[in-house]
Design a protein around this motif. Structure first.
Motif, short mmCIF file in Angstrom:
data_model
loop_
_atom_site.label_atom_id
_atom_site.label_comp_id
_atom_site.label_asym_id
_atom_site.label_seq_id
_atom_site.Cartn_x
_atom_site.Cartn_y
_atom_site.Cartn_z
N ARG A 157 7.43 -2.48 21.81
CA ARG A 157 8.60 -2.96 21.07
C ARG A 157 8.20 -4.19 20.27
O ARG A 157 7.49 -5.07 20.75
CB ARG A 157 9.74 -3.30 22.03
N PHE A 158 8.67 -4.23 19.00
CA PHE A 158 8.38 -5.34 18.10
C PHE A 158 9.71 -5.89 17.59
O PHE A 158 10.47 -5.17 16.94
CB PHE A 158 7.53 -4.88 16.90
N ASP A 159 9.98 -7.15 17.86
CA ASP A 159 11.19 -7.79 17.37
C ASP A 159 10.97 -8.30 15.95
O ASP A 159 9.89 -8.80 15.60
CB ASP A 159 11.60 -8.96 18.28
N LEU A 160 12.02 -8.18 15.10
CA LEU A 160 11.95 -8.58 13.70
C LEU A 160 12.98 -9.66 13.40
O LEU A 160 14.11 -9.60 13.89
CB LEU A 160 12.19 -7.38 12.78
N ASP A 161 12.58 -10.62 12.57
CA ASP A 161 13.52 -11.65 12.13
C ASP A 161 14.39 -11.16 10.98
O ASP A 161 15.50 -11.63 10.77
CB ASP A 161 12.77 -12.91 11.70
N GLU A 162 13.86 -10.22 10.17
CA GLU A 162 14.61 -9.66 9.06
C GLU A 162 14.10 -8.25 8.79
O GLU A 162 13.03 -7.86 9.24
CB GLU A 162 14.43 -10.53 7.80
N ALA A 163 14.89 -7.51 8.03
CA ALA A 163 14.50 -6.14 7.71
C ALA A 163 13.22 -6.14 6.87
O ALA A 163 13.16 -6.82 5.85
CB ALA A 163 15.62 -5.43 6.95
N PRO A 164 12.20 -5.42 7.28
CA PRO A 164 10.91 -5.48 6.57
C PRO A 164 10.92 -4.67 5.29
O PRO A 164 11.53 -3.59 5.22
CB PRO A 164 9.93 -4.90 7.58
N GLU A 165 10.25 -5.18 4.27
CA GLU A 165 10.06 -4.42 3.03
C GLU A 165 8.80 -3.56 3.10
O GLU A 165 8.76 -2.46 2.57
CB GLU A 165 9.97 -5.37 1.83
N PHE A 166 7.78 -4.09 3.74
CA PHE A 166 6.51 -3.36 3.90
C PHE A 166 6.07 -3.43 5.35
O PHE A 166 6.24 -4.45 6.02
CB PHE A 166 5.41 -3.96 3.02
N LEU A 167 5.47 -2.33 5.81
CA LEU A 167 4.81 -2.31 7.11
C LEU A 167 3.44 -1.64 6.93
O LEU A 167 3.32 -0.66 6.19
CB LEU A 167 5.62 -1.54 8.15
N THR A 168 2.45 -2.18 7.60
CA THR A 168 1.10 -1.61 7.56
C THR A 168 0.71 -1.22 8.98
O THR A 168 0.84 -2.01 9.92
CB THR A 168 0.09 -2.63 7.01
N PHE A 169 0.24 0.01 9.13
CA PHE A 169 -0.12 0.55 10.44
C PHE A 169 -1.65 0.73 10.51
O PHE A 169 -2.26 1.30 9.60
CB PHE A 169 0.56 1.90 10.69
N VAL A 170 -2.24 0.24 11.60
CA VAL A 170 -3.69 0.33 11.79
C VAL A 170 -3.97 0.68 13.24
O VAL A 170 -3.37 0.11 14.15
CB VAL A 170 -4.39 -1.02 11.45
N GLN A 171 -4.87 1.65 13.45
CA GLN A 171 -5.36 1.92 14.81
C GLN A 171 -6.85 1.66 14.84
O GLN A 171 -7.59 2.05 13.94
CB GLN A 171 -5.00 3.34 15.25
N LYS A 172 -7.29 0.96 15.90
CA LYS A 172 -8.68 0.57 16.04
C LYS A 172 -9.23 1.05 17.38
O LYS A 172 -9.94 0.33 18.08
CB LYS A 172 -8.82 -0.95 15.92
N PHE A 173 -8.89 2.29 17.73
CA PHE A 173 -9.32 2.82 19.03
C PHE A 173 -10.83 2.98 19.11
O PHE A 173 -11.42 2.84 20.17
CB PHE A 173 -8.64 4.16 19.31
N THR A 174 -11.47 3.31 17.97
CA THR A 174 -12.93 3.38 17.92
C THR A 174 -13.39 2.61 16.69
O THR A 174 -12.59 2.29 15.80
CB THR A 174 -13.44 4.83 17.83
#
Length: 607
Positions: free
Chosen positions: A132-149
């Motif tokens: 769960r990620f709490d937000l202070d305001e509605a986001p305009e952009f989100l970036t998703f990254v996975q670094k499993f390997t």
């Protein structure tokens, strides 16, 4: 042992090795980690569920098996605790500035069998980890990254990402490879389109979305804009920082960011990288690239308008903007360019060519020998011929003044005195000096009467506007000429020679926007208003007048595929003279200057 028996054993050995290879490939042909992320975005909170196979715990945390090749329930429990922290650290959601949002771990409900799980069945069991990620305001952009390997792993981890925004249509899943960010823009200002919406609502929604993003619809793509302008070609490249780093390492102290100092240090290196890798020929001649500027941007559209390189930029979602210019002595009729800067993740690039009102798009690719761009102007560059403004004869009228009357009185007095002095001599015999003196006096009086009694009417405001407007308009039009020589020739038809150099520098500097990466503004309109005649100089052969007026200049400056229209207001004092039968501006003094604002629009082109 005979040869046939030996051959049989060799054949059996080869078959066994082949069977083992096939069995091994069948068991381990999948990547080292296969997972799925289900993300739900609300204005104040993001929830994410990460689904993984039990095999991930065994591989990533080297869990120990018992004598039966089983993972015991206790060992699986230890792996779950380790993997909760692993996922919290290696699955990241970044904000608009590229900084990771703080995650909170929820408990994992899956319970392993009491007897444990054999290694052969690890792929039969799935676990779900909740974040769960709490937000202070509605986001305009989100970036998703996975670094499993690691990014260069032989068997890289793969994640299928599903992102669902609250009250928005369901989105398509995307494949998330290790260390390759996926950037998503979200809209919260209106309801989503539905099948029942009409064509007008759909078009309005799309136009608004395009304006908000300045036409940039993909944040993982490279954009190339080639501007064909008068006496130059300008090339602007907008490339994701992650893409650039694959081919051009940039030193940075922080693992995830470039500092302002590092950006400024890398700017010249990046500029040289593209200047050498994108050779250009104009009108058949090779033209050396001039590096104008290199800026590092974040995701926000407003970043294009701010002073770049003044804050940290994320390596995950930062973008690099490079501007090169290629100056030439005449209008570019033909342009050719080779793109030699493809990377591992960029196999093709769309080049948008903007020449005046014409827009074309070409696709260059490293596949199929399609790295060369060839462009030719569909129509020759033509400038409407300039004509000097001939001075018409001004209307004459009788204008008696006290100066003229006094002049006549003095002239009569001179004649009377001269007559009394010369009369005795004239009665005897006229002398040559006397006749000469009389002729001189007559000429003086005639000239005085002609210049002071019969004079030109004062020039009216309407007449002054008719004279001034075409001269002033042609000053700006002169800069549409393809060469400096032709610009000077056109200006010489409007401006007196002594003022010509000053006007050339003043207008040229106002159009050549060095702070905008060498962009040359294109004047679209010049509107003169509120003109008044301050003084008329009465000279019948070469009249002149002083004129004060206000005018608005509208000019276009284009960057990254979007158009800035700037309006500027000026107030200046002019003097206009008739020189060799033609009107010229002989004095130009700017009294006031103020900006009137800027509007931004997005260029449209046919795909």
């Amino acid at each position: 042992m005979n040869s046939r028996l030996v051959g049989f054993f060799i054949w059996r050995a080869l078959c066994g090795a082949l069977a083992l290879a096939v069995a091994t490939r069948s068991s381990y042909a999948h990547p080292v980690s296969i997972s799925r992320a289900l993300v739900y975005v609300r204005p104040d909170e993001i929830t994410a569920e990460i689904e993984v196979f039990l095999e991930d715990l065994y591989l990533f945390h080297t869990l120990r098996t018992d004598s039966r090749d089983y993972l015991s329930a206790t060992e699986i429990g230890r792996g779950i605790q380790l993997h909760r922290q692993f996922i919290a650290e290696r699955f990241q959601i970044l904000d608009i500035d590229g900084r990771p949002l703080v995650s909170k771990l929820d408990s994992t409900t899956w319970q392993p069998p009491a007897s444990g799980v054999p290694l052969a069945e690890l792929m039969d069991h799935q676990l779900t980890f909740s974040l769960r990620f709490d937000l202070d305001e509605a986001p305009e952009f989100l970036t998703f990254v996975q670094k499993f390997t690691d990014g260069g792993a032989v068997l890289p981890s793969e994640m299928t990402l599903h992102v669902q925004q609250e009250q928005q249509p369901e989105s398509e899943p995307v494949a998330l490879r290790p260390h390759e960010p996926y950037i998503l823009r979200l809209r919260w200002d209106g309801p989503p389109l539905s099948m029942g919406d009409g064509r007008e609502q759909q078009v309005a929604w799309l136009v608004k979305a395009k304006q908000e993003t300045l036409g940039i619809s993909s944040y993982s793509s490279t954009y190339s804009f080639l501007y064909v302008e008068n006496r130059q070609v300008r090339h602007e490249i907008l490339i994701p920082l992650q893409t650039l780093l694959l081919d051009l390492p940039i030193e940075h102290e922080h693992r995830d960011f470039l500092s302002p100092e590092e950006q400024r240090g890398a700017a010249a290196v990046v500029g040289d990288y593209f200047a050498k890798g994108l050779p250009v020929r104009i009108n058949g001649a090779t033209v050396e690239a001039k590096f104008e500027k290199c800026d590092f941007f974040g995701l926000a559209t407003k970043d294009f308008a701010r002073d770049a390189n003044d804050r940290d930029v994320s390596l995950a979602n930062g973008r690099v903007g490079v501007i090169l210019s290629y100056r030439c002595p005449a209008f570019p009729e033909t342009v050719s360019m080779s793109w030699n800067r493809f990377t591992e993740s960029m196999w093709a690039v769309d080049v948008v060519i903007l020449a005046g009102d014409r827009i074309e798009k070409r696709t260059l690719s490293r596949v199929g020998n399609r790295q060369q761009l060839e462009w030719e102007s569909p129509l020759p560059h033509r400038v409407v011929p300039f004509s000097p403004l001939r001075a018409n004869d001004l209307p004459q009228s009788l204008s008696l003044s006290w100066t003229a009357i006094l002049g006549f009185d003095i002239a009569i007095l001179i004649w009377l005195v001269g007559w009394r002095i010369l009369r005795p001599r004239l009665t005897k015999s006229p002398s040559t000096p006397a006749v000469f003196a009389a002729a001189v006096v007559a000429l003086v009086v005639g000239w005085f009467a002609h210049s002071r009694i019969w004079q030109s009417d004062p020039i009216s405001t309407a007449e002054a506007a008719q004279i001034f407007a075409p001269l002033h308009r042609n000053v700006y039009r002169a800069f549409e000429c393809p060469t400096d020589g032709e610009v000077y020739d056109a200006l010489a038809l409007c401006v007196d020679g002594e003022l010509l150099e000053h006007v050339y520098r003043q207008i040229h500097q106002s159009l050549d926007m060095q702070d905008q990466g060498g962009a040359i503004a294109h004047v679209t309109s010049v509107d003169v208003s509120d003109g008044t005649v301050q003084q008329t100089v009465h000279a019948r052969s070469e009249p002149s007048f002083y004129y004060v007026c206000q005018w608005d200049v509208a000019g276009n400056i284009e960057h990254w595929g979007h158009l800035h229209e700037r309006r500027q207001r000026y107030v200046a004092s002019f003097r206009l003279n008739v020189i060799n039968g033609y009107w010229r501006i002989t004095h130009w003094d700017v009294l006031d200057e103020q900006p009137l604002g800027t509007t931004v629009t997005v260029r449209e082109f046919s795909r």
